[in-house]
Scaffold this motif. Structure first.
Motif, PDB file in Angstrom:
ATOM      1  N   LEU A  65       0.824  -1.211   0.000  1.00  0.00           N
ATOM      2  CA  LEU A  65       0.000   0.000   0.000  1.00  0.00           C
ATOM      3  C   LEU A  65       0.859   1.262   0.000  1.00  0.00           C
ATOM      4  O   LEU A  65       0.659   2.174  -0.824  1.00  0.00           O
ATOM      5  N   ILE A  66       1.828   1.315   0.901  1.00  0.00           N
ATOM      6  CA  ILE A  66       2.720   2.483   0.952  1.00  0.00           C
ATOM      7  C   ILE A  66       3.569   2.551  -0.304  1.00  0.00           C
ATOM      8  O   ILE A  66       3.854   3.626  -0.831  1.00  0.00           O
ATOM      9  N   GLY A  67       3.961   1.374  -0.804  1.00  0.00           N
ATOM     10  CA  GLY A  67       4.724   1.323  -2.046  1.00  0.00           C
ATOM     11  C   GLY A  67       3.940   1.895  -3.212  1.00  0.00           C
ATOM     12  O   GLY A  67       4.512   2.550  -4.097  1.00  0.00           O
ATOM     13  N   ALA A  68       2.619   1.639  -3.247  1.00  0.00           N
ATOM     14  CA  ALA A  68       1.785   2.196  -4.315  1.00  0.00           C
ATOM     15  C   ALA A  68       1.773   3.721  -4.240  1.00  0.00           C
ATOM     16  O   ALA A  68       1.887   4.408  -5.266  1.00  0.00           O
ATOM     17  N   LEU A  69       1.656   4.260  -3.028  1.00  0.00           N
ATOM     18  CA  LEU A  69       1.675   5.714  -2.852  1.00  0.00           C
ATOM     19  C   LEU A  69       3.035   6.294  -3.230  1.00  0.00           C
ATOM     20  O   LEU A  69       3.122   7.323  -3.908  1.00  0.00           O
ATOM     21  N   ALA A  70       4.110   5.621  -2.789  1.00  0.00           N
ATOM     22  CA  ALA A  70       5.456   6.088  -3.115  1.00  0.00           C
ATOM     23  C   ALA A  70       5.689   6.065  -4.624  1.00  0.00           C
ATOM     24  O   ALA A  70       6.318   6.979  -5.179  1.00  0.00           O
ATOM     25  N   THR A  71       5.184   5.048  -5.285  1.00  0.00           N
ATOM     26  CA  THR A  71       5.333   4.945  -6.733  1.00  0.00           C
ATOM     27  C   THR A  71       4.622   6.088  -7.446  1.00  0.00           C
ATOM     28  O   THR A  71       5.142   6.677  -8.399  1.00  0.00           O
ATOM     29  N   TYR A  72       3.439   6.418  -6.963  1.00  0.00           N
ATOM     30  CA  TYR A  72       2.670   7.495  -7.589  1.00  0.00           C
ATOM     31  C   TYR A  72       3.402   8.832  -7.534  1.00  0.00           C
ATOM     32  O   TYR A  72       3.346   9.638  -8.467  1.00  0.00           O
TER      33      TYR A  72
END
Length: 476
Positions: free
Chosen positions: A11-18
């Motif tokens: 989940l945090i990785g998805a935000l960081a990727t964005y």
């Protein structure tokens, strides 16, 4: 360490990727690999007897928990998710993708939702994860798909409406069960003493949601067009992981909650599943588009998996889990094969291919191994799964095993014919370069997994069997 760490990583990785701009692809890959390493660590802990699940009160009214079950069955599907996700991300590195940060963030968010579905042991939480997984694939397919926007919009909206409508029946079933149990916790739902009539309607409600998601004949009409119109990454996510949500849920939720209805309706659901096996095989024979060809091939294979789950035998269910994983490896690899051919020839029509083996020996060799795996050749993981499935079906009715076994014969015919047309014969006028390092790595990892587990499936057997034995106690 428990499973919440893995979910938070995605989940945090998805935000960081964005928010990572031009580095989105690399960040997404790092997050995907990190989640896979965490999953391996969790499995090692779980096998040592450590409780890697999580339970906490979320709401008092209604009584809802953040409940995550870290048993072998759930972790095996999370392993599939976290292994395929970085490979799917890596496979797209050589494809032109606009707005990469949004695209890869959606991929990771979808992986988060799918992993949550496999881990949730509270019905309300499970339903949230189930529905969340639908959002990113909708946008991935709609915004980055093939063909014109209008053409893919029609296919994707049909897919969304079908799956969302099926899920509403499941939600109604959960609300009814909550009124009986006062809780959404899985064990509380297992412990309910439902009447035969109640079990019947609960089973049907769950079946509609799962039959559409898998899909099982005749709820499959959305599949081929969606697989074709979606970008290859989206097709990989749908076929490799997302459809496993329905198959897994049959074993985890539907059958143990309504075991008597499962026994009464066993013949009906197995027959529908086996019709899908034969139907998918014959329709695959007529396909000229390689993505639609693999879509109908997948329909035939998942029909056999569904039949195994509904056999209500330990061997059938264990074979179903084997085949879920094997199918995930193979179908993702096959759709990547289709993408590699499209990159060189700019066509998905099988009749416009040919002679590739003469120009790309490595590619053709790996493709041949995948073709043999798809038809369940001994020595591949698919053989382990199909043998266990058919053995489980034979314990119910030998004719189920015989009809299910036609998938091997028909599969060998249409897969080898497709391989012959695309890889052998006259050479296409365009040159075909052999595999790049990235393409070779992705296909190589999947082939190694298929062959390793085909020879030595014991680690997976040890992981999933205790969970399946426990579920079987709910059925008897």
């Amino acid at each position: 360490m428990n499973v919440t760490i893995l979910l938070l990583t995605l989940l945090i990785g998805a935000l960081a990727t964005y928010f990572s701009g031009k580095s989105a692809a690399k960040v997404a890959l790092i997050v995907g690999v990190a989640s896979f390493v965490e999953c391996i660590f969790l499995i090692c802990q779980q096998q040592q007897g450590v409780n890697v699940g999580f339970l906490a009160q979320w709401m008092n009214t209604p009584n809802i928990h953040i409940a995550l079950n870290g048993d072998g069955l759930g972790l095996s599907l999370v392993l599939l998710t976290t292994l395929l996700t970085p490979l799917i991300i890596l496979s797209s590195f050589e494809s032109p993708i606009e707005k990469k940060n949004t695209f890869y963030a959606l991929v990771l968010f979808m992986a988060f939702a799918m992993a949550g579905t496999f881990l949730a042991s509270d019905g309300f939480l499970y339903y949230i994860f189930w529905e969340l997984a639908l959002i990113p694939i909708y946008f991935i397919a709609l915004l980055w798909g093939n063909d014109t926007f209008e053409a893919r919009k029609k296919a994707i909206i049909k897919f969304f409406i079908y799956t969302f409508a099926g899920s509403l029946f499941m939600l109604v079933a959960f609300i009814y069960l909550y009124q009986k149990a006062g809780s959404f916790l899985l064990q509380d739902l297992y412990d309910l003493n439902l009447t035969s009539r109640e079990q019947y309607w609960i089973f049907i409600a769950f079946f509609l949601a799962y039959a559409i998601k898998i899909p099982i004949f005749p709820f499959h009409t959305w599949q081929a067009s969606t697989y074709e119109k979606a970008p290859t990454v989206g097709t990989m996510l749908l076929s490799g992981i997302m459809l496993k949500m329905g198959l897994y849920s049959i074993i985890r939720w539907q059958i143990p909650i309504a075991p008597q209805a499962a026994k009464e309706l066993m013949t009906t659901v197995i027959v529908l599943s086996l019709i899908g096996v034969v139907y998918g095989s014959f329709i695959a024979l007529k396909q000229s588009n390689i993505k639609r060809f693999f879509a109908y091939s997948s329909l035939a294979h998942v029909g056999l998996i569904a039949a195994g789950t509904y056999s209500l035998t330990l061997d059938g269910m264990r074979g179903a889990v084997y085949q879920m994983l094997a199918h995930g490896f193979v179908i993702v690899a096959l759709f990547f094969v289709a993408e590699i051919i499209f990159r060189r020839y700019e066509t998905r029509l099988i009749n416009e291919m040919g002679g590739i083996r003469q120009q790309a020996v490595k590619f053709a060799s790996l493709f041949l191994i995948l073709t043999f795996a798809s038809v369940g050749l001994p020595g591949t993981f698919n053989f382990i799964g199909e043998f266990s499935l058919l053995f489980g079906l034979s314990q119910v009715n030998i004719w189920y095993a015989i009809i299910g076994g036609t998938s091997i014969i028909l599969g060998a015919f249409y897969m080898l014919r497709m391989f012959q047309k695309s890889m052998l014969g006259e050479t296409n006028s365009k040159p075909f370069a052999d595999l790049t390092k990235i393409e070779g790595f992705v296909l190589g990892v999947l082939v190694i997994a298929i062959l390793f587990l085909g020879v030595y499936p014991k680690p997976l057997t040890d992981l999933i069997t205790p969970s399946l034995v426990e579920i079987m106690t709910q059925i008897k």
